[in-house]
Design a protein around this motif. Structure first.
Motif, PDB file in Angstrom:
ATOM      1  N   MET A   8       0.833  -1.318  -0.088  1.00 24.16           N
ATOM      2  CA  MET A   8      -0.031  -0.051   0.083  1.00 24.16           C
ATOM      3  C   MET A   8       0.739   1.270  -0.060  1.00 24.16           C
ATOM      4  SD  MET A   8      -2.809  -1.567  -0.582  1.00 24.16           S
ATOM      5  CE  MET A   8      -3.679  -0.243  -0.879  1.00 24.16           C
ATOM      6  N   CYS A  24       0.375   2.632  -3.375  1.00 23.35           N
ATOM      7  CA  CYS A  24      -0.957   2.878  -3.873  1.00 23.35           C
ATOM      8  C   CYS A  24      -1.146   4.405  -3.912  1.00 23.35           C
ATOM      9  CB  CYS A  24      -1.955   2.587  -2.538  1.00 23.35           C
ATOM     10  SG  CYS A  24      -3.477   3.072  -2.806  1.00 23.35           S
ATOM     11  N   ILE A  25      -1.450   4.861  -5.252  1.00 28.91           N
ATOM     12  CA  ILE A  25      -1.895   6.242  -5.157  1.00 28.91           C
ATOM     13  C   ILE A  25      -3.394   6.817  -4.946  1.00 28.91           C
ATOM     14  CG2 ILE A  25      -0.037   6.706  -7.004  1.00 28.91           C
ATOM     15  CD1 ILE A  25      -1.957   6.554  -9.024  1.00 28.91           C
ATOM     16  N   GLN A  26      -4.064   6.027  -4.222  1.00 25.86           N
ATOM     17  CA  GLN A  26      -5.496   6.171  -3.739  1.00 25.86           C
ATOM     18  C   GLN A  26      -6.521   6.557  -4.911  1.00 25.86           C
ATOM     19  OE1 GLN A  26      -2.391   8.166  -1.791  1.00 25.86           O
ATOM     20  NE2 GLN A  26      -3.285   8.058   0.263  1.00 25.86           N
ATOM     21  N   CYS A  27      -6.200   6.203  -5.878  1.00 29.51           N
ATOM     22  CA  CYS A  27      -7.037   6.354  -7.067  1.00 29.51           C
ATOM     23  C   CYS A  27      -8.433   5.978  -6.916  1.00 29.51           C
ATOM     24  CB  CYS A  27      -6.408   6.123  -8.401  1.00 29.51           C
ATOM     25  SG  CYS A  27      -6.477   4.202  -8.696  1.00 29.51           S
ATOM     26  N   GLY A  28      -8.526   5.068  -6.301  1.00 25.90           N
ATOM     27  CA  GLY A  28      -9.828   4.336  -5.836  1.00 25.90           C
ATOM     28  C   GLY A  28     -10.454   3.257  -7.080  1.00 25.90           C
ATOM     29  N   ARG A  29      -9.528   2.987  -7.990  1.00 25.42           N
ATOM     30  CA  ARG A  29     -10.042   2.128  -8.945  1.00 25.42           C
ATOM     31  C   ARG A  29     -10.328   0.805  -8.529  1.00 25.42           C
ATOM     32  NH1 ARG A  29      -5.936   2.296 -14.062  1.00 25.42           N
ATOM     33  NH2 ARG A  29      -6.134   4.607 -14.831  1.00 25.42           N
ATOM     34  N   CYS A  30      -9.450   0.352  -7.717  1.00 21.67           N
ATOM     35  CA  CYS A  30      -9.767  -1.165  -7.089  1.00 21.67           C
ATOM     36  C   CYS A  30     -11.038  -1.042  -6.252  1.00 21.67           C
ATOM     37  CB  CYS A  30      -8.644  -1.507  -6.250  1.00 21.67           C
ATOM     38  SG  CYS A  30      -8.475  -0.432  -5.012  1.00 21.67           S
ATOM     39  N   VAL A  41      -6.643   2.213   1.345  1.00 19.94           N
ATOM     40  CA  VAL A  41      -7.593   1.056   0.948  1.00 19.94           C
ATOM     41  C   VAL A  41      -7.304  -0.342   1.639  1.00 19.94           C
ATOM     42  CG1 VAL A  41      -8.224  -0.400  -1.027  1.00 19.94           C
ATOM     43  CG2 VAL A  41      -7.697   1.989  -1.468  1.00 19.94           C
ATOM     44  N   CYS A  50      -5.376  -1.881 -11.254  1.00 17.48           N
ATOM     45  CA  CYS A  50      -4.515  -0.999 -10.278  1.00 17.48           C
ATOM     46  C   CYS A  50      -3.514  -0.326 -11.032  1.00 17.48           C
ATOM     47  CB  CYS A  50      -3.852  -1.733  -9.417  1.00 17.48           C
ATOM     48  SG  CYS A  50      -2.736  -0.958  -8.238  1.00 17.48           S
ATOM     49  N   PRO A  51      -3.589   1.038 -11.320  1.00 18.51           N
ATOM     50  CA  PRO A  51      -2.290   1.483 -12.021  1.00 18.51           C
ATOM     51  C   PRO A  51      -0.782   1.324 -11.961  1.00 18.51           C
ATOM     52  CG  PRO A  51      -3.278   3.377 -10.820  1.00 18.51           C
ATOM     53  CD  PRO A  51      -3.965   2.077 -10.350  1.00 18.51           C
ATOM     54  N   THR A  52      -0.500   1.328 -10.641  1.00 23.14           N
ATOM     55  CA  THR A  52       0.647   1.006  -9.962  1.00 23.14           C
ATOM     56  C   THR A  52       1.114  -0.356  -9.655  1.00 23.14           C
ATOM     57  OG1 THR A  52       0.281   1.342  -7.631  1.00 23.14           O
ATOM     58  CG2 THR A  52       0.325   3.547  -9.176  1.00 23.14           C
ATOM     59  N   ALA A  68       0.972  -1.592  -6.562  1.00 25.07           N
ATOM     60  CA  ALA A  68       0.384  -1.571  -5.524  1.00 25.07           C
ATOM     61  C   ALA A  68      -0.172  -3.022  -4.994  1.00 25.07           C
ATOM     62  CB  ALA A  68      -0.672  -0.348  -5.001  1.00 25.07           C
ATOM     63  N   LEU A  69      -0.698  -3.196  -6.322  1.00 24.61           N
ATOM     64  CA  LEU A  69      -1.682  -4.459  -6.102  1.00 24.61           C
ATOM     65  C   LEU A  69      -1.072  -5.586  -7.530  1.00 24.61           C
ATOM     66  CD1 LEU A  69      -5.375  -3.520  -6.145  1.00 24.61           C
ATOM     67  CD2 LEU A  69      -3.722  -4.232  -4.265  1.00 24.61           C
TER      68      LEU A  69
HETATM   69  S1  SF4 Z   1      -6.124   0.746  -7.776  1.00 27.55           S
HETATM   70 FE1  SF4 Z   1      -3.937   0.519  -6.933  1.00 27.55          FE
HETATM   71  S2  SF4 Z   1      -3.266   2.561  -6.868  1.00 27.55           S
HETATM   72 FE2  SF4 Z   1      -5.655   2.716  -7.135  1.00 27.55          FE
HETATM   73  S3  SF4 Z   1      -6.386   2.964  -5.072  1.00 27.55           S
HETATM   74 FE3  SF4 Z   1      -6.285   0.649  -5.519  1.00 27.55          FE
HETATM   75  S4  SF4 Z   1      -4.416  -0.046  -4.825  1.00 27.55           S
HETATM   76 FE4  SF4 Z   1      -4.371   1.924  -4.999  1.00 27.55          FE
END
Ligand code: SF4
Ligand code: FMN
Ligand code: SF4
Ligand code: SF4
Ligand code: FES
Lengths: 353, 587
Positions: free
Chosen positions: A150, A153-159, A183, A203-205, A207-208
């Motif tokens: 995490m 994670c860029i806190q984009c909220g996609r996930c 998240v 997830c764009p990065t 993080a996942l």
């Molecule tokens: S999709 Fe990836 S970067 Fe975006 S909120 Fe979820 S874990 Fe974070």
């Protein structure tokens, strides 16, 4: 009359001087895409509702910066996606995101395929000019499939949205607020969900990512093989990422009939391929021990025994149980075989249990 | 109220209660009963609770009105009651030493109380008190003699602008909502911190305004959004709703007009962002308090996706007045584009802290030196921060400016939630800006990048400067962050968060430079930049400082000059305060 693209009102706007006509309600981002004009976007994803949180998709409309992912095109609108004003803003917003990022692209699973890394590259941000504290987490998620790092994670909220809006599970959501926004599953327990990996897909990065992907190969020296998932009759299209003749990852492309979505088995259940216990040829029990035989021998043996049983005890002494891994056509043939060739209606399917 | 009565009003707002107001009220009743006062002075004697009148530092405030003659007592404690009853009520001699003095008159006379007027006069828990002051007449007028369009027109003509933040024209907002195709609509009253006195002192005005608003936009369901912690406000509003229901001002077919309206409560947590209108609607829907994207605007698509109006409680309180007295009367108060009055919480270094209501256009000078009674110890005014944490700092040189929406916007501030904090020469502007940023950083919801990371980086930079580690590049960074946040943030919090930084950098740049270049805090506030040293020729070696120092940083033989070990000093300033010989230098 239902609204379709035919009945929908069209609006005309100009983007970077190119005129385009789009159905009313189309966002600037979508209209630009249609023209082949690239606008960076980190929280936008075509499969989920609009979030408008990352703010890197800013464009200039009448001298003001607006988020293109959320702003519908209006008749006569003049949009500029690359003026120095918005480019500078965008660059500094990316800079801010990077100022709270671990900067370990060197060992990150996602390197080369990371949307944030790509933006840092496009905007040539080696080190962010804004500097300060970064999020750090001691506890790691102990689930078996998904590595959740995490800090990245860029806190984009996609996930969060794909899990809720598409998968309908809602296994994760935001907790805390502000800088500490995170998240996580409820109460920050280990993730315990369907493990479909839809979140990993969007997830764009880094993080996942899949736990089993790590250190097995990134983008280089990967052969991509499109195939069909062997697990069930749905037959989702998958892409095997093969390195040194070993499957190191499974993905699915958004332009397939399954739109890139997979289930836990299709996405993460590929390790059986090279598993030493995997059966690669049929076995027949002889003198209490299984011995490997050829397919011809095995099929002959089965046909022989079926015949014997049918003659001795009648066709109803036999029954067929089919598998959900088979396609509809397979299942059709299977029941046909039992009814016509064997002559029994004793036929069932594992999906009933 | 008839003249031949004795009437006693005890302030029972949150502060009045906290200062023991309930006991004071009970004692008044008890003593009056015990002395058979009614019979002895031959008149009816009433004791009642009233809401806050603004000067909470003087609570418990008690008004005694005999034959129309007003006397106000301040800081009344239970032990004072008996004497007041005996000497004043019975014998007719007010207890002069306990009554308010001229400063109280200063505080009240320059205000113009139209929404706060009834607070401190009527019993907020008794609907009849409100009805006696023409309560619910405006509602009756609106429902029986005006169409919803008429109401909107009247509110538009009054020039009323939202009192909760952005100052949008209320009538216009209502009109946009009324024009929506969708017929299910909602109206929400946003009760903020500053509105507590209103809710506690005159809850019926808010409710009446809300019902009229509902009628105007065509909503039959209203919500009151309030922080759960404002117990007394909730209690009084709840009570007022029940009474209004009983009298038929709420419910089905109000005044036989066919209009139905009901009010529900929705409770919020402490989070600042809950007050932002779209985050507020998310909260009502049971979701996380994170702002939504605009457009669509709430008036088009708000609560549960339906057209919704959100107004501040003070905005609603103005509505019955506008409908009752007319738009022309209302718009005679204020300036060209800012009509009516505004309630502020005046705090900081002024002598009179409290809740005030002033006509738009009043000068800051009148507020600070008139109503506020000037700066404590006659120190020099430095700046006034208007509009809550994300308001701007207005320097002393601008205090003759009139207070209205336009002027505030021009100087980089907002009317916002109606906070007004006064700073004087002993306040460090960089620390002040840092203080507000600390609040905003903590309260950022974290949804969008410019605010989530912008406030964080800003706070870090300001902290660095106050700790003497700043550089000129940090000023540049602060200015750049301000620009990014104010243009690119998703909601008002992030967009206005840089205000304290921008305005302080504009008007007090030299203070920043002193911190950065000279490593000096001109106001002597920033601990890291203060050094305490003992002046050898003045030190008598008494040892007081040595004994008081919590860090053991002071050494010295008795009767010999002492000295401070800078490495151990924690800059608490205890020695500085303790030395009787002024031998300790602070710089
Ligand atoms: S999709 Fe990836 S970067 Fe975006 S909120 Fe979820 S874990 Fe974070
Ligand atoms: C961070 C933030 C906090 C806010 N808090 C409040 C509040 O506590 N009370 C309030 O009435 N408005 C608050 N507002 C303004 C509201 O969003 C909204 O504009 C207002 O309630 C509209 O009412 P009005 O038009 O009557 O002013 C806040 C805005 C922001 C951005
Ligand atoms: S793996 Fe699937 S179910 Fe689990 S959190 Fe991700 S999207 Fe939701
Ligand atoms: S500006 Fe701040 S409070 Fe508003 S949405 Fe963005 S992060 Fe949240
Ligand atoms: S893509 Fe538009 S705000 Fe994130």
């Amino acid at each position: 009359m239902p609204e379709t693209s035919l009945t929908k009102k069209m609006v005309r706007c100009s983007i970077n001087g190119v005129s385009v006509e789009v159905p009313e309600g189309t966002t600037i981002l979508e209209a630009a895409k249609a023209l082949g004009i690239y606008i960076p976007a980190l929280c936008y994803h075509p499969k989920i509702s609009i979030t408008g949180a990352c703010r890197v998709c800013l464009v200039e409309v009448d001298g003001a910066a607006v988020v293109s992912c959320a702003t519908p095109v209006e008749e006569g609108m003049t949009v500029i996606t690359n003026s120095p004003y918005v480019e500078e803003l965008r660059k500094d917003i990316i800079d801010l995101i990077l100022s709270d990022h671990p900067y370990d692209c060197m060992v990150c699973q996602k390197a080369g395929d990371c949307e944030l890394q790509e933006l840092a590259y496009l905007y040539q941000i080696r080190y962010p000019k804004f500097q300060g504290k970064k999020r750090m987490y001691k506890k790691r998620d102990g689930n078996p499939f998904i590595e959740r790092e995490m800090e990245k994670c860029i806190q984009c909220g996609r996930c969060v949205k794909i899990c809720d809006e598409v998968q309908g599970v809602g296994a994760i959501d935001f907790a805390y607020k502000g800088f500490d926004l995170k998240v996580c599953p409820p109460f920050e327990h280990d993730l315990d969900c369907e493990f479909c990996g839809q979140c990993v897909m969007v997830c764009p990065t880094g993080a996942l990512v899949g736990k089993d992907w790590i250190a097995r190969g990134r983008q280089m020296n990967i052969k991509k093989v499109d195939t069909v998932c062997p697990y069930c009759g749905c037959g989702c299209n998958i892409t095997l990422h093969v390195r040194n003749n070993e499957v190191v990852r499974v993905t699915s492309s958004p332009d397939t009939f399954n739109e890139g979505y997979l289930c836990v088995k299709g996405r993460f259940g590929y390790k059986f391929i090279n598993h030493p216990d995997r059966l690669k040829s049929p076995l027949i029990k002889r003198n209490g021990r299984f011995v490997e035989v050829s397919w011809d021998e095995a099929l002959d043996y089965v046909a022989e025994r079926f015949k014997e049983i049918k003659e001795r005890y009648g066709p109803d002494a036999l029954a067929g149980l089919s598998s959900a891994r088979c396609t509809v056509e397979d299942n059709y043939l299977f029941q046909k075989f039992f009814r016509a060739a064997i002559g029994t209606n004793n036929i069932d399917h594992c999906a009933r249990y | 109220m008839a003249d031949d009565q004795i009437s006693i009003r005890v302030c029972l707002g949150t502060s009045g209660k906290a200062s023991g107001g309930e006991k004071v009220l009970t004692l008044f009743k008890m003593h009056i009963e015990r002395l058979h006062l009614d019979a002895r002075v031959g008149t009816r004697c009433s004791v009642k609770k009233v809401g806050c009148r603004g000067l909470c530092s003087r609570d418990v405030l008690v008004d005694v009105i005999i034959n129309g003659e007003h006397t106000t007592y301040q800081n009344v404690t239970p032990s004072m009651v008996e004497r007041i009853v005996k000497e004043h009520l019975l014998e007719g001699n007010p207890v002069d030493e306990w009554t308010v003095k001229e400063d109280y008159a200063e505080f009240t006379s320059r205000q113009y109380k139209i929404v706060l007027g009834p607070c401190g006069v009527i019993d907020p828990e008794n609907i009849d008190d409100y009805l006696k002051m023409n309560g619910y007449r405006a509602l009756k007028k609106a429902l029986t003699r005006m169409t919803p369009e008429d109401v909107i027109e009247e509110v538009k003509r009054s020039g009323l602008r939202g009192r909760g933040g952005s100052g949008f024209l209320t009538g216009l907002k209502w009109e946009i909502c009324r024009a929506q195709k969708e017929k299910t609509r909602y109206i929400i009253c946003n009760v903020g911190e500053v509105n507590r006195a209103l809710a506690e002192g005159n809850p019926h005005a808010i409710i009446e305004g809300l019902i009229i608003g509902g009628y105007a936009i065509g909503a039959s369901q209203g919500y009151i959004f309030i922080r759960e912690r404002y117990h007394l406000s909730v209690e009084r509003l709840r009570n007022a709703i029940a009474q209004a229901q009983e009298r038929g001002f709420l419910g089905e077919n109000i005044f036989g007009s066919g209009f139905n309206f009901n009010i529900e409560f929705s409770f919020g947590t402490e989070a600042f962002i809950c007050g932002e209108e779209t985050a507020l609607m998310e909260t009502i829907e049971g979701k996380r308090a994170m702002p939504r994207l605009r457009p669509p605007y709430p008036a088009e698509k708000g609560l549960w996706g339906k057209p919704t109006i959100i107004n501040n409680a003070e905005t609603f309180s103005n509505i019955p007045i506008i409908i009752g007295k007319g738009a022309v009367w209302f718009s005679s108060i204020g300036t060209e584009h800012s009509k009516g009055t505004k309630v502020f919480t005046l705090s900081g270094k002024v002598r009179n802290n409290g809740l005030v209501e002033v006509p738009m256009g009043i000068s800051f000078r009148t507020i600070v030196y008139g109503i506020g009674g000037g700066i404590e110890e006659d120190r020099r005014l430095k700046a006034i921060q208007v509009g809550g944490p994300s308001g701007g700092l207005i320097p002393e040189s601008m205090i003759d400016m009139g207070l209205d929406y336009e002027n505030l916007l021009k100087v980089g501030s907002i009317i916002g939630s109606g906070g007004m904090v006064v700073f004087d020469e002993t306040d460090c502007i960089v620390s002040v800006a840092r203080f507000f940023l600390e609040f905003l950083q903590r309260e950022s919801c974290g949804k969008c990048v410019p605010c989530r990371l912008g406030t964080t980086r800003m706070l870090e930079l300001l902290t660095k400067i106050t700790e003497g580690r700043g550089s000129m590049k940090d000023i540049e960074a602060l200015e750049r962050l301000s620009a990014i946040m104010s243009t690119a943030s998703l909601c008002g919090l992030g967009r206005t968060a840089p205000n304290p930084v921008i305005t302080s950098l504009t008007h007090f740049r030299e203070e920043y430079l002193a911190h950065i270049k000279e490593k000096r805090c001109p106001a002597g506030v920033c601990k890291a930049l203060i050094t305490y040293t003992i002046l050898e020729d003045l030190c008598k070696g008494c040892g007081v400082c040595l004994r008081r120092c919590p860090a053991g940083a002071i050494t010295g033989e008795r009767k010999m000059p002492h000295s401070i070990n800078q490495a151990l000093c924690v800059k608490c300033g205890v020695c500085f305060e303790a030395c009787k010989f002024k031998a300790i230098k602070k710089e």
